[in-house]
Design a protein around this motif. Structure first.
Motif, short mmCIF file in Angstrom:
data_model
loop_
_atom_site.label_atom_id
_atom_site.label_comp_id
_atom_site.label_asym_id
_atom_site.label_seq_id
_atom_site.Cartn_x
_atom_site.Cartn_y
_atom_site.Cartn_z
N UNK A 192 20.22 8.44 -5.74
CA UNK A 192 19.66 8.36 -4.39
C UNK A 192 18.15 8.13 -4.53
N UNK A 193 17.56 7.41 -3.59
CA UNK A 193 16.11 7.22 -3.57
C UNK A 193 15.53 7.92 -2.36
N UNK A 194 14.54 8.77 -2.59
CA UNK A 194 13.78 9.39 -1.50
C UNK A 194 12.36 8.85 -1.62
N UNK A 195 12.07 7.80 -0.83
CA UNK A 195 10.81 7.06 -0.96
C UNK A 195 9.69 7.76 -0.20
N UNK A 196 8.61 8.06 -0.91
CA UNK A 196 7.49 8.78 -0.29
C UNK A 196 6.26 7.91 -0.10
N UNK A 197 6.32 6.62 -0.48
CA UNK A 197 5.17 5.73 -0.31
C UNK A 197 5.59 4.48 0.44
N UNK A 198 4.61 3.81 1.03
CA UNK A 198 4.89 2.53 1.68
C UNK A 198 5.32 1.51 0.65
N UNK A 199 4.74 1.56 -0.56
CA UNK A 199 5.12 0.60 -1.60
C UNK A 199 6.60 0.75 -1.96
N UNK A 257 10.78 8.46 4.10
CA UNK A 257 10.14 9.55 4.84
C UNK A 257 8.77 9.12 5.32
N UNK A 258 8.67 8.77 6.60
CA UNK A 258 7.39 8.30 7.16
C UNK A 258 6.34 9.40 7.17
N UNK A 259 6.77 10.65 7.24
CA UNK A 259 5.81 11.76 7.22
C UNK A 259 5.04 11.79 5.90
N UNK A 260 5.69 11.34 4.83
CA UNK A 260 5.05 11.35 3.51
C UNK A 260 3.88 10.38 3.45
N UNK A 261 3.91 9.35 4.31
CA UNK A 261 2.81 8.38 4.28
C UNK A 261 1.47 9.05 4.62
N UNK A 262 1.54 10.15 5.40
CA UNK A 262 0.29 10.83 5.78
C UNK A 262 -0.33 11.58 4.60
N UNK A 263 0.43 11.77 3.53
CA UNK A 263 -0.12 12.45 2.35
C UNK A 263 -0.72 11.46 1.36
N UNK A 264 -0.60 10.15 1.64
CA UNK A 264 -1.05 9.15 0.67
C UNK A 264 -2.56 8.94 0.74
N UNK A 265 -3.21 8.75 -0.41
CA UNK A 265 -4.58 8.25 -0.39
C UNK A 265 -4.59 6.86 0.26
N UNK A 266 -5.66 6.52 0.96
CA UNK A 266 -5.72 5.23 1.67
C UNK A 266 -5.50 4.07 0.70
N UNK A 267 -6.00 4.19 -0.52
CA UNK A 267 -5.84 3.10 -1.49
C UNK A 267 -4.38 2.85 -1.81
N UNK A 268 -3.60 3.92 -1.95
CA UNK A 268 -2.16 3.78 -2.23
C UNK A 268 -1.44 3.14 -1.04
N UNK A 269 -1.83 3.53 0.15
CA UNK A 269 -1.20 2.95 1.34
C UNK A 269 -1.51 1.45 1.43
N UNK A 270 -2.76 1.09 1.17
CA UNK A 270 -3.13 -0.33 1.19
C UNK A 270 -2.32 -1.12 0.17
N UNK A 274 -1.70 -5.81 14.96
CA UNK A 274 -1.56 -4.34 15.01
C UNK A 274 -1.92 -3.60 13.73
N UNK A 275 -2.44 -4.30 12.72
CA UNK A 275 -2.76 -3.62 11.47
C UNK A 275 -3.78 -2.50 11.68
N UNK A 276 -4.68 -2.70 12.66
CA UNK A 276 -5.68 -1.67 12.95
C UNK A 276 -5.08 -0.37 13.45
N UNK A 287 -11.15 1.58 6.55
CA UNK A 287 -10.21 1.94 5.50
C UNK A 287 -9.55 3.29 5.66
N UNK A 288 -9.69 3.90 6.84
CA UNK A 288 -9.07 5.21 7.07
C UNK A 288 -7.67 5.04 7.66
N UNK A 289 -6.75 5.91 7.26
CA UNK A 289 -5.39 5.83 7.76
C UNK A 289 -5.32 6.28 9.22
N UNK A 290 -4.66 5.48 10.05
CA UNK A 290 -4.43 5.80 11.45
C UNK A 290 -2.95 6.14 11.67
N UNK A 291 -2.07 5.32 11.13
CA UNK A 291 -0.63 5.56 11.05
C UNK A 291 0.03 5.82 12.40
#
Length: 380
Positions: free
Chosen positions: A132-139, A173-186, A210-212, A219-223
């Motif tokens: 099973x995959x539990x994906x915690x990043x956008x990548x 898990x979209x909630x996990x995206x809020x724990x990411x450093x901005x660089x990882x999200x980019x 809508x990227x903003x 470079x700050x996460x808005x999400x």
């Protein structure tokens, strides 16, 4: 005189699986296991990395055990440099030491490096156990959630050693995206932009507009929740539409390597100081500029791609410390190379891919042609 015996092994295999997108999906995962998602399993091995372990690995381990499921956690140092045969062997030894066998299930918790490595391990351990995959990043959501391609890196090349191994289910898990450093999200946004470039002009325009709402100009996460969900769904849909037609990358699936011929090479030559998405972003620019020269896209379309990458805060130039010669030499280790010739896949404008006269989606490109574009990029 010799005799022959025909071994007939024709079979139809259903590798279908669900992708669940939401927030805090541990309860859903446990409910799935209790309802028999993965039958005939008695032990669960959580594979994660040192960054994700305290955030998601250990909490999931506790939840599994509280619900009466036998589970252990196995962790490796975070980062692409750990995605190696050596790490895989260490994990296999640890599994064997704890008496894991063919009645095991691998649960990969983390980003793309974790799902790549854990999926490869699942594909070979006991000659193949469910995962099973539990994906915690956008990548991971963009790149690793659909398709079943798993693998490891070597000093020579990235992802050339691995297997196709489809998970039984993926949780994003979209909630996990809020724990990411901005660089990882980019970095994950680079694969998202790649999908829009190759498969959906409407999604590309949506990102431009809508990227903003997910990342600010500073470079700050808005999400924004709605935009994040749209991004996750679009990534899965676009990649699925390709993988469904070509599960084992015989032709069409090569288009998912858009930007990766130069991107993977740059990632390796940088010593993985560039994140995967950062390197792919530069690879997308190289591909676009080559495409303009070949008449596959207009200058304006290429500028739109570059502008969107910049809006996401991604690099669009080759780092000064990487020479054109280094980058060129590393491209020869790309898995699309045939008879010593580098091959690229190209956009056909925005939202579609170029298919060539022989039916292939990749085409040989002469070294001099690539070098010319690399030189021009240095002079901008």
């Amino acid at each position: 005189m010799s005799r022959s015996f025909q071994v007939v092994l024709k079979k139809v295999v259903d590798h279908s699986y669900a992708i669940e997108i939401g927030e805090r999906l541990f309860d859903s995962l446990i409910e799935d296991l209790q309802q028999g998602l993965v039958p005939n399993v008695s032990k669960y091995a959580i594979i994660t990395d040192s960054t994700v372990e305290p955030l998601y690995g250990r909490p999931l381990l506790e939840r599994l055990r509280l619900n009466g499921l036998e589970a252990d956690l196995f962790s490796f140092p975070a980062g692409e440099t750990s995605k190696t045969r050596e790490t895989k062997a260490l994990l296999e030894d640890q599994l064997l030491q704890r008496a894991y066998g063919r009645d095991s299930c691998i649960i990969a918790v983390g980003g793309g490096a974790v799902t790549d490595l854990a999926g490869f391990l699942a594909g070979t351990f006991g000659r193949g156990v469910p995962s099973l995959n539990y994906a915690t990043t956008l990548l991971a959501a963009a790149d690793a959630s659909v398709g079943g391609k798993t693998g490891v890196n070597t000093p020579v090349a990235t992802n050339l050693i691995g297997v196709f191994h489809q998970p039984r289910k993926v949780y994003i898990d979209l909630a996990a995206w809020r724990t990411l450093p901005a660089r990882e999200f980019r970095s994950g946004l680079a694969e998202t932009i790649k999908h829009a470039c190759l498969g959906d002009a409407g999604f590309f325009s949506d990102l431009e507009e809508n990227l903003g709402k997910v990342i600010s100009d500073r470079g700050q996460l808005v999400l924004d929740a709605g935009v994040c969900e749209r991004i996750a769904l679009a990534n899965c849909r676009i990649k699925y539409e390709v993988v469904e037609q070509d599960e084992h990358e015989s032709n069409l699936r090569q288009i998912l390597n858009l930007g990766h011929t130069a991107g993977r090479a740059l990632e390796a030559v940088s010593g993985y100081t560039l994140l995967h998405g950062e390197a792919v972003a530069v690879g997308l620019v190289i591909q676009a500029k080559l495409g303009v020269k070949r008449g596959y896209m207009t200058e304006e379309q290429a500028e739109r791609v570059i502008a969107l990458l910049k809006k996401a805060g991604l690099p669009t130039d080759i780092p000064d410390q990487v020479s054109n010669r280094q980058l060129m030499d590393k491209m020869y280790t790309d898995k699309k190379v045939r008879s010593g010739r580098i091959r690229f896949v190209f956009q056909d404008g925005i939202g579609a891919m170029k298919r060539f006269a022989d039916g292939s989606y990749s085409v040989p490109v002469e070294e001099a042609e690539v070098m010319e574009v690399l030189e021009e990029m240095r002079q901008l």
